[in-house]
Design an enzyme around this catalytic site. Structure first.
Site, mmCIF file in Angstrom:
data_model
loop_
_atom_site.group_PDB
_atom_site.id
_atom_site.type_symbol
_atom_site.label_atom_id
_atom_site.label_comp_id
_atom_site.label_asym_id
_atom_site.label_seq_id
_atom_site.Cartn_x
_atom_site.Cartn_y
_atom_site.Cartn_z
ATOM 1 N N ASP A 144 27.248 -0.046 -3.018
ATOM 2 C CA ASP A 144 26.463 -0.879 -3.954
ATOM 3 C C ASP A 144 25.467 -1.786 -3.234
ATOM 4 O O ASP A 144 24.791 -2.598 -3.859
ATOM 5 C CB ASP A 144 27.396 -1.720 -4.834
ATOM 6 C CG ASP A 144 28.218 -2.720 -4.029
ATOM 7 O OD1 ASP A 144 28.104 -2.706 -2.784
ATOM 8 O OD2 ASP A 144 28.955 -3.510 -4.637
ATOM 9 N N GLY A 145 25.418 -1.704 -1.887
ATOM 10 C CA GLY A 145 24.425 -2.479 -1.141
ATOM 11 C C GLY A 145 24.974 -3.751 -0.505
ATOM 12 O O GLY A 145 24.251 -4.435 0.229
ATOM 13 N N GLU A 146 26.247 -4.087 -0.764
ATOM 14 C CA GLU A 146 26.796 -5.318 -0.177
ATOM 15 C C GLU A 146 27.153 -5.111 1.296
ATOM 16 O O GLU A 146 27.589 -4.039 1.704
ATOM 17 C CB GLU A 146 28.045 -5.752 -0.954
ATOM 18 C CG GLU A 146 27.713 -6.283 -2.332
ATOM 19 C CD GLU A 146 28.924 -6.856 -3.053
ATOM 20 O OE1 GLU A 146 30.035 -6.841 -2.497
ATOM 21 O OE2 GLU A 146 28.732 -7.299 -4.202
ATOM 22 N N ARG A 194 7.169 -18.755 7.582
ATOM 23 C CA ARG A 194 5.809 -18.922 7.059
ATOM 24 C C ARG A 194 5.825 -19.541 5.663
ATOM 25 O O ARG A 194 4.789 -19.796 5.093
ATOM 26 C CB ARG A 194 5.075 -17.567 7.042
ATOM 27 C CG ARG A 194 4.679 -17.118 8.448
ATOM 28 C CD ARG A 194 3.875 -15.853 8.448
ATOM 29 N NE ARG A 194 4.674 -14.682 8.174
ATOM 30 C CZ ARG A 194 4.188 -13.434 8.132
ATOM 31 N NH1 ARG A 194 2.907 -13.219 8.348
ATOM 32 N NH2 ARG A 194 4.973 -12.413 7.891
ATOM 33 N N ARG A 233 -8.120 -18.409 4.816
ATOM 34 C CA ARG A 233 -7.260 -17.654 3.895
ATOM 35 C C ARG A 233 -7.395 -18.184 2.473
ATOM 36 O O ARG A 233 -7.350 -19.397 2.254
ATOM 37 C CB ARG A 233 -5.796 -17.763 4.359
ATOM 38 C CG ARG A 233 -4.838 -16.870 3.569
ATOM 39 C CD ARG A 233 -3.400 -17.041 4.060
ATOM 40 N NE ARG A 233 -3.197 -16.574 5.425
ATOM 41 C CZ ARG A 233 -2.927 -15.313 5.756
ATOM 42 N NH1 ARG A 233 -2.815 -14.403 4.817
ATOM 43 N NH2 ARG A 233 -2.757 -14.976 7.019
ATOM 44 N N ASP A 258 -1.182 -13.470 19.558
ATOM 45 C CA ASP A 258 -0.785 -14.059 18.280
ATOM 46 C C ASP A 258 0.740 -14.157 18.231
ATOM 47 O O ASP A 258 1.428 -13.477 19.011
ATOM 48 C CB ASP A 258 -1.311 -13.208 17.117
ATOM 49 C CG ASP A 258 -1.581 -14.046 15.866
ATOM 50 O OD1 ASP A 258 -1.153 -15.216 15.829
ATOM 51 O OD2 ASP A 258 -2.222 -13.529 14.929
ATOM 52 N N LYS A 271 -10.638 -18.335 11.097
ATOM 53 C CA LYS A 271 -10.042 -17.515 10.028
ATOM 54 C C LYS A 271 -9.785 -18.393 8.806
ATOM 55 O O LYS A 271 -9.228 -19.483 8.933
ATOM 56 C CB LYS A 271 -8.726 -16.912 10.527
ATOM 57 C CG LYS A 271 -8.061 -15.962 9.556
ATOM 58 C CD LYS A 271 -6.965 -15.146 10.218
ATOM 59 C CE LYS A 271 -5.592 -15.665 9.907
ATOM 60 N NZ LYS A 271 -4.507 -14.813 10.422
HETATM 61 C C1 R5P Z 1 -1.022 -16.156 10.807
HETATM 62 O O1 R5P Z 1 -1.400 -17.318 10.828
HETATM 63 C C2 R5P Z 1 -0.252 -15.529 11.936
HETATM 64 O O2 R5P Z 1 -0.352 -16.241 13.126
HETATM 65 C C3 R5P Z 1 -0.699 -14.107 12.138
HETATM 66 O O3 R5P Z 1 -2.056 -14.108 12.534
HETATM 67 C C4 R5P Z 1 -0.550 -13.311 10.876
HETATM 68 O O4 R5P Z 1 0.727 -13.490 10.349
HETATM 69 C C5 R5P Z 1 -0.807 -11.856 11.124
HETATM 70 O O5 R5P Z 1 -0.718 -11.188 9.920
HETATM 71 P P1 R5P Z 1 -1.468 -9.816 9.698
HETATM 72 O O6 R5P Z 1 -1.074 -8.904 10.843
HETATM 73 O O7 R5P Z 1 -0.953 -9.331 8.386
HETATM 74 O O8 R5P Z 1 -2.923 -10.088 9.668
#
Ligand code: R5P
Length: 294
Positions: free
Chosen positions: A34-36, A93, A191, A216, A189
C-alpha cells in the site's frame, strides 16, 4: 559514535563509516504494497551517539519519513544522541512565505524530525541559510564548493573563471575562485513568483576566451544552467562546465544542459546520479570527527 546508512544514502553512508572508522548499524527496510514504509535497526544503538546518513532528494517524502522512523527507532532502542546527516535537505527552498495561505514547509519538516528524536543536523550547501533558523535544534551547514573546485584543479582547470548564475550564489563562485585562482562573477536572474518562470541576463562579464565553470548549489530542471551557458557562449567563453552540490537533474535536464553546449556536469553524491563525481564522504567524516572530539 555509530553510523546508520539510511536507505537513500547507503553508498555514501558506508564511505563515511569507513573513513571515520565508525561501527555501522544497518537498516532493513521495505515498502508495503500500500506504499507504507517499514524500517528495522539490525544492530544495537544502546547508549550510543548515532549519526544517521539519509539524503532527502526525490522521493523526498518517503526519504524524510524513513529518516524520522530510523531516528525514532534509534531513540526507542536507547540511543543517547542522534545526529541526522542530511546531505540534500528537502524543502529548504520553502523557507519563506511569499503568498498569503502558504506554509513555511521546512519548519514543519524540522518539527517532524525534532519529534522523531533528532538532536542535531548536519547538511551541505543548504539552499537558504534562513531555512536553518526554522530548526529548534542545532543545524550545521557544510560547504562542498571547495571539493568541487579541487576536482577541476586536479583535472588541469586551474585559473578557470568561476561563475554564479545569480547574485545570491556569488558567495559560491567566490569560494570556488579561492581554489581555482581565476576570475569570478555572476549573471542576473529574476523569478516570477506566480509562474516560477526565470529570466537571465549577462551584465558586464568579461569571459571572452575563458574556460568558465558555472557553480550552483542545485541543478534541478537545468533551466538556470541552460540559460547561463547560452549567455556565456554568446559572450565568447571557449568552454563551459557546470558544477553543483546537489545534482537533482530532473527528467531530461542532463541532456538539455549538454545540448546547450556545456561540456560536462559535475555534482556530488549528496544525490546519487551519473554526474555525482565528487564524494562528500571526507567533508562529512571530518565534521563527525570534530563532533566526537568536541
Ligand atoms: C536557485 O536559486 C538555485 O540556486 C538553483 O539555481 C536552481 O534551483 C536551479 O534550478 P533549475 O535547474 O530548475 O533551473
Amino acid at each position: 559514535m555509530k553510523l546508520i546508512p539510511g536507505p537513500a544514502s547507503i553508498e555514501l553512508g558506508e564511505k563515511i563509516a569507513e573513513l571515520s572508522g565508525l561501527e555501522r548499524v544497518n537498516v532493513a527496510y521495505k515498502v508495503f504494497p500500500d506504499g507504507e514504509n517499514y524500517i528495522r535497526l539490525e544492530g544495537s544503538v544502546q547508549k550510543a551517539h548515532v549519526a544517521i546518513v539519509q539524503t532527502t532528494s526525490a522521493p523526498q517524502d518517503t526519504n524524510l519519513m524513513q529518516l524520522a522512523f530510523i531516528a525514532a527507532a534509534a531513540k526507542r532502542n536507547g540511543a543517547r544522541k542522534i545526529t541526522a546527516v542530511i546531505p540534500y535537505l528537502a524543502y529548504a527552498r520553502q523557507d519563506k512565505i511569499f503568498l498569503q495561505g502558504e506554509n513555511a514547509n521546512i519548519e514543519t519538516v524540522a518539527a517532524m524530525l525534532n519529534t522523531a528524536g533528532v538532536d542535531e543536523m548536519i547538511t551541505v550547501n543548504v539552499h537558504a541559510e534562513g531555512a536553518l533558523a526554522r530548526f529548534s535544534f542545532p543545524a550545521l551547514n557544510l560547504t562542498a564548493i571547495p571539493l568541487l573546485a579541487e576536482h577541476f584543479v586536479r583535472r588541469g582547470f586551474k585559473g578557470a573563471f568561476a561563475l554564479a548564475p545569480d547574485k545570491g550564489a556569488m558567495y559560491i563562485a567566490e569560494q570556488a575562485q579561492q581554489v581555482l585562482g581565476g576570475g569570478a562573477g555572476h549573471l542576473e536572474k529574476q523569478r516570477d513568483r506566480q509562474t516560477g518562470q526565470t529570466t537571465q541576463t549577462g551584465g558586464s562579464l568579461d569571459v571572452k576566451g575563458q574556460i568558465v565553470i558555472i557553480f550552483d548549489d542545485i541543478i534541478s530542471t537545468g533551466g538556470t544552467i541552460v540559460g547561463a551557458a547560452r549567455i556565456l557562449l554568446e559572450q565568447g567563453a571557449t568552454q563551459v562546465f557546470a558544477a553543483c552540490v546537489h545534482p537533482l537533474l530532473i527528467g531530461d535536464a542532463e541532456k538539455r544542459i549538454l545540448d546547450a553546449g556545456v561540456k560536462e556536469i559535475v555534482g556530488t553524491d549528496s544525490v546519487p546520479r551519473r554526474a555525482s563525481k565528487v564524494s562528500l564522504a571526507s567533508l562529512i567524516s571530518n565534521s563527525l570527527r570534530a563532533k566526537q572530539s568536541g
